[in-house]
Design a protein around this motif. Sequence first.
Motif, short mmCIF file in Angstrom:
data_model
loop_
_atom_site.label_atom_id
_atom_site.label_comp_id
_atom_site.label_asym_id
_atom_site.label_seq_id
_atom_site.Cartn_x
_atom_site.Cartn_y
_atom_site.Cartn_z
N VAL A 6 21.90 -12.23 -15.92
CA VAL A 6 21.68 -11.60 -17.22
C VAL A 6 20.20 -11.29 -17.44
CG1 VAL A 6 21.81 -11.95 -19.71
CG2 VAL A 6 23.75 -12.60 -18.26
N ALA A 7 19.32 -12.25 -17.08
CA ALA A 7 17.89 -12.04 -17.30
C ALA A 7 17.31 -11.05 -16.30
CB ALA A 7 17.15 -13.37 -17.21
N GLY A 8 17.73 -11.15 -15.04
CA GLY A 8 17.14 -10.30 -14.01
C GLY A 8 17.70 -8.90 -13.96
N GLU A 9 18.94 -8.72 -14.40
CA GLU A 9 19.62 -7.42 -14.33
C GLU A 9 19.41 -6.76 -12.97
OE1 GLU A 9 18.35 -4.95 -17.53
OE2 GLU A 9 18.96 -6.36 -19.10
N GLY A 55 18.55 -14.62 0.75
CA GLY A 55 19.10 -13.28 0.51
C GLY A 55 18.35 -12.54 -0.57
N ILE A 56 17.99 -13.23 -1.64
CA ILE A 56 17.25 -12.59 -2.74
C ILE A 56 15.86 -12.16 -2.26
CG2 ILE A 56 16.16 -13.03 -4.98
CD1 ILE A 56 18.59 -14.82 -5.62
N VAL A 57 15.21 -13.00 -1.46
CA VAL A 57 13.89 -12.64 -0.92
C VAL A 57 14.00 -11.36 -0.08
CG1 VAL A 57 12.09 -13.32 0.71
CG2 VAL A 57 12.93 -14.96 -0.97
N CYS A 58 15.02 -11.28 0.77
CA CYS A 58 15.22 -10.08 1.58
C CYS A 58 15.57 -8.87 0.71
CB CYS A 58 16.32 -10.30 2.61
SG CYS A 58 15.92 -11.48 3.92
N GLY A 59 16.44 -9.08 -0.29
CA GLY A 59 16.85 -7.98 -1.15
C GLY A 59 15.69 -7.37 -1.90
N VAL A 60 14.86 -8.23 -2.49
CA VAL A 60 13.71 -7.74 -3.25
C VAL A 60 12.59 -7.32 -2.30
CG1 VAL A 60 11.93 -8.40 -4.93
CG2 VAL A 60 14.30 -9.15 -5.25
N GLY A 61 12.48 -8.03 -1.16
CA GLY A 61 11.36 -7.80 -0.25
C GLY A 61 11.41 -6.47 0.48
N PHE A 62 12.62 -6.08 0.98
CA PHE A 62 12.63 -4.82 1.74
C PHE A 62 13.87 -3.95 1.51
CE2 PHE A 62 14.31 -8.03 4.73
CZ PHE A 62 15.50 -7.44 5.13
N LEU A 63 14.86 -4.44 0.78
CA LEU A 63 16.04 -3.61 0.54
C LEU A 63 15.95 -2.77 -0.73
CD1 LEU A 63 18.99 -5.96 1.60
CD2 LEU A 63 17.98 -4.06 2.86
N ASP A 73 15.99 -3.94 -3.90
CA ASP A 73 16.57 -4.52 -5.11
C ASP A 73 15.47 -4.73 -6.14
OD1 ASP A 73 18.85 -4.57 -3.66
OD2 ASP A 73 19.15 -6.74 -3.71
N ARG A 74 15.82 -4.47 -7.40
CA ARG A 74 14.84 -4.61 -8.46
C ARG A 74 15.35 -5.59 -9.51
NH1 ARG A 74 13.44 1.14 -10.70
NH2 ARG A 74 15.72 1.36 -10.51
N LEU A 75 14.44 -6.44 -9.97
CA LEU A 75 14.70 -7.38 -11.05
C LEU A 75 13.71 -7.12 -12.17
CD1 LEU A 75 15.02 -10.66 -8.92
CD2 LEU A 75 16.91 -9.37 -9.91
N ARG A 76 14.11 -7.49 -13.38
CA ARG A 76 13.16 -7.38 -14.50
C ARG A 76 11.98 -8.30 -14.24
NH1 ARG A 76 16.09 -8.62 -19.93
NH2 ARG A 76 13.93 -8.41 -20.63
N THR A 77 10.78 -7.84 -14.56
CA THR A 77 9.58 -8.61 -14.24
C THR A 77 8.73 -8.93 -15.46
OG1 THR A 77 8.41 -6.53 -13.74
CG2 THR A 77 9.41 -7.71 -11.89
#
Length: 297
Positions: free
Chosen positions: A119-122, A239-247, A249-253
């Motif tokens: 919910v927070a990261g969307e 998985g989250i590190v890979c998703g945000v790191g090079f795939l 994926d975007r999260l709210r910051t």
Amino acid sequence: MSVLVLILAVSAACCLGFGFVLQQNAARQAPLSDFLSLRLLLDLVKVPRWLGGIGLMVAGMVLGAIALGHGEVSLVEPLLATNLLFALALSRKQTKQPLGRQGWAGLALLAGGVTAFIVAGEPRGGTAVADPFRHWLIIGAMIGLALLLTTYAKRSRLSSGPVLLALAAGLLYGVQDALTRVSGQRFSEGGLAELLTAWQPYAVLALGVTGLVLVQSAFETAPLRMSLPALTAAQPLAGIVCGVGFLGDRLRTDTPALTWEALGLAAVVVGIVLLGMHPAMPRGAARSEPARDLQPS
């Protein structure tokens, strides 16, 4: 969040959780001479219960791969972490242990943490990073850390070894999930020819076999409560590190979102530990006695 992704990811978690319990029930009877060896898999393949557990795990991985094809890694990975809830459910049926305050607290923290993070990261898709250096830097760091953990596990063997092996396997499985998504994208864009000429599907296979040996060695040498929490916690984080790191994926910051994301992930880890250490989890074999020969069960 897509309802399809939710259903696929939770179904995958169910298959994985049930499969892990069945695998550990069989692997705990394996001879210690098979530790960290492919012989372990050759011995276990003769045991029907282990084959059933592997079948469930494969089904879970297929469902997870489909979920990854429709959703971001940063969304699917926290949902896959709920496999521990299903593992505990089957273990409770075997041991007849009530949930108690520890079980209910772990359940609330795991479910609440996953919800808070999503919910927070969307989590949402973006443009994958094209720079190969960044890909290899992140993948190399994960595999290098897994190799380091495995090296220390071989030295400690029956003390902290199972936890270290499970952590290493979780890191490899997190990278595998990320590369599974890349493989799915290649297949959808260029078909089978595009897929088979890329390195990612072969890396997925190699990581899967290596992770399987690590997991079964951890299951062989210690109770499920020592290994499964570490495995379940490491995989989504990697998985989250890979998703945000090079795939891409975007999260709210923004500050509130980052705070809730951190709190959510912390709650997930604490919930996993509480559930994994629950008395209902199988204790495993007493390794002070001579190892028993594998018998079909």
